[in-house]
Write a protein that holds these residues in place. Structure first.
Motif, PDB file in Angstrom:
ATOM      1  N   PHE A 271       0.916  -1.324   0.060  1.00 51.28           N
ATOM      2  CA  PHE A 271      -0.375   0.293  -0.047  1.00 51.28           C
ATOM      3  C   PHE A 271       0.707   1.076   0.325  1.00 51.28           C
ATOM      4  CE2 PHE A 271      -2.457   3.498   1.696  1.00 51.28           C
ATOM      5  CZ  PHE A 271      -4.190   3.532   1.523  1.00 51.28           C
ATOM      6  N   LEU A 272       1.848   1.058   0.561  1.00 53.90           N
ATOM      7  CA  LEU A 272       2.949   2.161   0.632  1.00 53.90           C
ATOM      8  C   LEU A 272       3.845   2.653  -0.411  1.00 53.90           C
ATOM      9  CD1 LEU A 272       4.037   2.270   4.780  1.00 53.90           C
ATOM     10  CD2 LEU A 272       2.053   3.779   3.674  1.00 53.90           C
ATOM     11  N   ASP A 273       4.151   1.389  -1.298  1.00 51.62           N
ATOM     12  CA  ASP A 273       4.397   1.639  -2.468  1.00 51.62           C
ATOM     13  C   ASP A 273       3.776   2.015  -3.412  1.00 51.62           C
ATOM     14  OD1 ASP A 273       7.103   0.442  -1.334  1.00 51.62           O
ATOM     15  OD2 ASP A 273       7.125  -1.121  -1.289  1.00 51.62           O
ATOM     16  N   PHE A 274       2.787   1.222  -3.637  1.00 55.28           N
ATOM     17  CA  PHE A 274       1.473   2.091  -4.479  1.00 55.28           C
ATOM     18  C   PHE A 274       1.285   3.344  -4.269  1.00 55.28           C
ATOM     19  CE2 PHE A 274      -2.816   3.581  -5.578  1.00 55.28           C
ATOM     20  CZ  PHE A 274      -2.491   2.649  -6.547  1.00 55.28           C
ATOM     21  N   MET A 275       1.445   3.967  -2.788  1.00 55.22           N
ATOM     22  CA  MET A 275       0.923   5.636  -2.522  1.00 55.22           C
ATOM     23  C   MET A 275       2.547   6.309  -3.582  1.00 55.22           C
ATOM     24  SD  MET A 275      -0.255   5.339   0.894  1.00 55.22           S
ATOM     25  CE  MET A 275      -0.833   7.452   0.740  1.00 55.22           C
ATOM     26  N   GLU A 276       3.390   6.059  -3.183  1.00 53.44           N
ATOM     27  CA  GLU A 276       4.683   6.613  -3.698  1.00 53.44           C
ATOM     28  C   GLU A 276       4.771   5.933  -5.499  1.00 53.44           C
ATOM     29  OE1 GLU A 276       6.486   8.852  -2.054  1.00 53.44           O
ATOM     30  OE2 GLU A 276       5.405   7.704  -0.506  1.00 53.44           O
TER      31      GLU A 276
ATOM     32  N   GLU B 100       3.581   4.927 -14.426  1.00 51.54           N
ATOM     33  CA  GLU B 100       3.663   3.799 -13.488  1.00 51.54           C
ATOM     34  C   GLU B 100       3.097   2.760 -12.907  1.00 51.54           C
ATOM     35  OE1 GLU B 100       6.690   1.497 -10.406  1.00 51.54           O
ATOM     36  OE2 GLU B 100       7.069   3.311 -11.153  1.00 51.54           O
ATOM     37  N   ARG B 101       1.890   3.560 -12.841  1.00 50.59           N
ATOM     38  CA  ARG B 101       0.344   2.998 -12.230  1.00 50.59           C
ATOM     39  C   ARG B 101      -0.130   2.465 -13.227  1.00 50.59           C
ATOM     40  NH1 ARG B 101      -2.368   6.408  -7.529  1.00 50.59           N
ATOM     41  NH2 ARG B 101      -1.203   5.914  -5.777  1.00 50.59           N
ATOM     42  N   HIS B 102      -0.336   3.502 -14.234  1.00 51.55           N
ATOM     43  CA  HIS B 102      -0.939   2.830 -15.344  1.00 51.55           C
ATOM     44  C   HIS B 102      -0.621   1.716 -16.181  1.00 51.55           C
ATOM     45  CE1 HIS B 102      -3.775   5.995 -14.964  1.00 51.55           C
ATOM     46  NE2 HIS B 102      -2.785   6.877 -15.067  1.00 51.55           N
ATOM     47  N   LYS B 103       0.486   1.891 -16.624  1.00 54.56           N
ATOM     48  CA  LYS B 103       2.075   0.541 -16.656  1.00 54.56           C
ATOM     49  C   LYS B 103       1.844  -0.559 -15.938  1.00 54.56           C
ATOM     50  CE  LYS B 103       5.997  -1.377 -18.084  1.00 54.56           C
ATOM     51  NZ  LYS B 103       7.479  -0.265 -18.676  1.00 54.56           N
TER      52      LYS B 103
ATOM     53  N   GLN C 284      -7.132   0.407  -9.655  1.00 57.89           N
ATOM     54  CA  GLN C 284      -5.525   0.349  -9.468  1.00 57.89           C
ATOM     55  C   GLN C 284      -4.987  -0.368  -8.043  1.00 57.89           C
ATOM     56  OE1 GLN C 284      -4.556   3.905 -10.524  1.00 57.89           O
ATOM     57  NE2 GLN C 284      -4.509   3.387 -12.631  1.00 57.89           N
ATOM     58  N   LEU C 285      -5.270   0.008  -6.904  1.00 55.69           N
ATOM     59  CA  LEU C 285      -5.108  -0.517  -5.811  1.00 55.69           C
ATOM     60  C   LEU C 285      -5.307  -2.220  -5.588  1.00 55.69           C
ATOM     61  CD1 LEU C 285      -3.518   0.406  -3.419  1.00 55.69           C
ATOM     62  CD2 LEU C 285      -5.570   1.418  -2.017  1.00 55.69           C
ATOM     63  N   SER C 286      -7.587  -2.174  -5.750  1.00 54.75           N
ATOM     64  CA  SER C 286      -7.400  -3.351  -5.535  1.00 54.75           C
ATOM     65  C   SER C 286      -6.691  -4.181  -6.402  1.00 54.75           C
ATOM     66  CB  SER C 286      -8.976  -2.874  -6.152  1.00 54.75           C
ATOM     67  OG  SER C 286      -9.219  -3.254  -7.382  1.00 54.75           O
ATOM     68  N   LYS C 287      -5.830  -3.730  -8.075  1.00 53.80           N
ATOM     69  CA  LYS C 287      -5.636  -4.699  -8.432  1.00 53.80           C
ATOM     70  C   LYS C 287      -4.033  -4.986  -7.810  1.00 53.80           C
ATOM     71  CE  LYS C 287      -7.971  -5.741 -11.110  1.00 53.80           C
ATOM     72  NZ  LYS C 287      -9.105  -6.419 -10.906  1.00 53.80           N
ATOM     73  N   ALA C 288      -3.192  -4.317  -7.238  1.00 57.71           N
ATOM     74  CA  ALA C 288      -1.939  -4.290  -6.411  1.00 57.71           C
ATOM     75  C   ALA C 288      -2.384  -4.869  -5.385  1.00 57.71           C
ATOM     76  CB  ALA C 288      -1.968  -2.766  -6.169  1.00 57.71           C
ATOM     77  N   LEU C 289      -2.941  -4.856  -4.180  1.00 55.43           N
ATOM     78  CA  LEU C 289      -3.391  -5.357  -3.655  1.00 55.43           C
ATOM     79  C   LEU C 289      -4.410  -6.890  -3.252  1.00 55.43           C
ATOM     80  CD1 LEU C 289      -4.545  -2.899  -0.362  1.00 55.43           C
ATOM     81  CD2 LEU C 289      -2.233  -3.904  -0.664  1.00 55.43           C
ATOM     82  N   ALA C 290      -4.514  -7.003  -4.034  1.00 54.86           N
ATOM     83  CA  ALA C 290      -5.822  -8.567  -4.831  1.00 54.86           C
ATOM     84  C   ALA C 290      -5.881  -9.047  -3.585  1.00 54.86           C
ATOM     85  CB  ALA C 290      -4.332  -9.111  -5.335  1.00 54.86           C
ATOM     86  N   ILE C 291      -6.696  -8.076  -2.952  1.00 51.08           N
ATOM     87  CA  ILE C 291      -7.564  -8.390  -1.132  1.00 51.08           C
ATOM     88  C   ILE C 291      -8.901  -8.645  -2.118  1.00 51.08           C
ATOM     89  CG2 ILE C 291      -8.344  -8.104   0.731  1.00 51.08           C
ATOM     90  CD1 ILE C 291      -5.716  -6.378   1.446  1.00 51.08           C
ATOM     91  N   PRO C 292      -9.587  -9.089  -1.353  1.00 52.67           N
ATOM     92  CA  PRO C 292     -11.583  -9.334  -1.976  1.00 52.67           C
ATOM     93  C   PRO C 292     -12.319  -8.666  -1.486  1.00 52.67           C
ATOM     94  CG  PRO C 292     -10.495 -11.649  -2.271  1.00 52.67           C
ATOM     95  CD  PRO C 292      -9.203 -10.844  -1.464  1.00 52.67           C
TER      96      PRO C 292
END
Length: 406
Positions: free
Chosen positions: A311-316, A321-324, A347-355
């Motif tokens: 989550f913290l990495d995603f915020m940065e 890069e997110r779109h890619k 995008q965050l939902s894809k990064a964390l993959a927490i249903p």
């Protein structure tokens, strides 16, 4: 006559062997011995010294055992008979029966009684009249504020509501809770419920129901917002992660896993009226929350810590890069449009993959993360939502990410 005495002598011999009872000493006066015999008619089985005392004790024990068995055999019927027309004395009777039967019951029976008792109390607190009319709302608000209730107010509500209000005024284990949106409910003391069963359960089960009672004593949702602070959300999430580590074979493991998934999902995505970060998931609204997440990210041997770090990495991450890494389609899986305001959450939902705990299964039905359609936010045990009589806490508001994931 001689044949009838043999079983009694045999029982006496066995009991004496188990309890190390001794015959009267040789120098005991015969008169004194007779007096002791007469006075020991009501002695306990382990204290019986003579055949007469033994017979009396056995008879009393048999009557007691028979009485207890009869009470316990009727307990299921007594619980089922309590409904929204019953009186508090019916609930008290069930409580006395449960207290008498719990010590000798096996674990599966205790858990069944616990679940049934929770459902019984929900039925007892149901009202047949509409709870959204102005008179009911005014009366509930008066009670919530601990103000004086007028006769005129009581006349405007149903007899059942008046009865339950009377129990509240009589200091019963019942209260009124405001759920937001002008909605109230009658509620019972979950902590008292847990205390009734907890002493007769294994440590993991006792810990589970006591924690559930503590957390669910107050409301979970309030006007589509999480009804407690971020710090408490973190603490609850950590508790259930640790519970699974401490009790990997607990009968409540799957429920603990569902609770952990629910809390950690809300920790990152919030709800419609509770957001911890800005829309782009770039910064926290509260700097204390950010510091708490930083500490969580270095917690050893923790799935939550890994999620927080992601989550913290995603915020940065820069937008490009997110779109890619997480391409965003025009619409989500349900055909809902993904715009700038919810693209970051997608995008965050894809990064964390927490249903999402409220995501739809492949057949379109609502499910939790373990495909168990359970309500764990109302009582001291999780119950099937299809059989839950109180739905105010069982149905969660739609979160932003939930709308995207469905």
């Amino acid at each position: 006559m001689q044949n009838k005495k043999i079983p009694l002598l045999l029982i006496a011999t066995l009991v004496c062997g188990m309890t190390a009872c001794q015959p009267p000493s040789a120098d005991t006066d015969s008169t004194t011995s007779t007096d002791n015999t007469e006075s020991s008619d009501t002695t306990s089985l382990t204290e019986a010294k003579t055949p007469r005392a033994m017979t009396s004790a056995i008879v009393e024990l048999s009557e007691y055992s028979l009485r207890e068995k009869l009470i316990c055999s009727k307990l299921d019927d007594a619980i089922s008979a309590v409904g929204n027309k019953s009186e508090i004395k019916d609930v008290t009777t069930v409580q006395h029966q449960i207290s008498a039967c719990l010590p000798a019951a096996d674990n599966s029976q205790i858990l069944q009684w616990l679940t049934d008792y929770q459902s019984m109390y929900d039925r007892f607190l149901q009202t047949t009249s509409s709870t959204d009319n102005a008179a009911f709302y005014t009366l509930m608000r008066t009670i919530e504020r601990d103000e004086s209730i007028t006769v005129a107010q009581l006349k405007q509500v149903s007899p059942r509501v008046r009865y339950l209000v009377g129990l509240i005024r009589g200091k019963a284990d019942i209260s009124v809770r405001y759920l937001g949106g002008g909605d109230y409910e009658f509620h019972h003391n979950l902590i008292a419920m847990a205390e009734l069963f907890s002493p007769y359960l294994p440590d993991d089960q006792s810990e589970f129901i006591e924690r559930m009672a503590h957390d669910n004593q107050e409301i979970f949702w309030f006007d589509a917002a999480i009804a407690f602070a971020f710090e408490e959300l973190v603490e609850r999430t950590l508790f259930w992660e640790d519970f699974m580590k401490r009790h990997p074979h607990s009968i409540f493991y799957d429920d603990a896993s569902d609770l952990f998934d629910t809390y950690r999902y809300l920790l990152f995505f919030g709800s419609d009226n509770t957001q911890w970060t800005d829309e782009e998931v770039r910064s926290f609204y509260n700097s204390n929350n950010e510091r708490l997440m930083q500490r969580l990210s270095i917690r050893p041997n923790s799935q939550l810590a890994k999620d927080v770090q992601t989550f913290l990495d995603f915020m940065e991450q820069p937008d490009a890069e997110r779109h890619k890494q997480y391409p965003t389609p025009d619409t989500d899986e349900q055909g809902h449009k993904i715009n700038e305001s919810n693209a970051a959450h997608y995008q965050l939902s894809k990064a964390l993959a927490i249903p999402s705990p409220w995501a739809s299964a492949s057949d379109g039905t609502s499910r939790t993360t373990s495909d168990k359609n359970k309500d764990c936010m109302s009582g001291i045990v999780c119950v099937d939502k299809n059989t839950t009589t109180q739905t105010s806490q069982a149905t969660a508001p739609q979160t932003t990410a939930q709308n995207i994931n469905q």
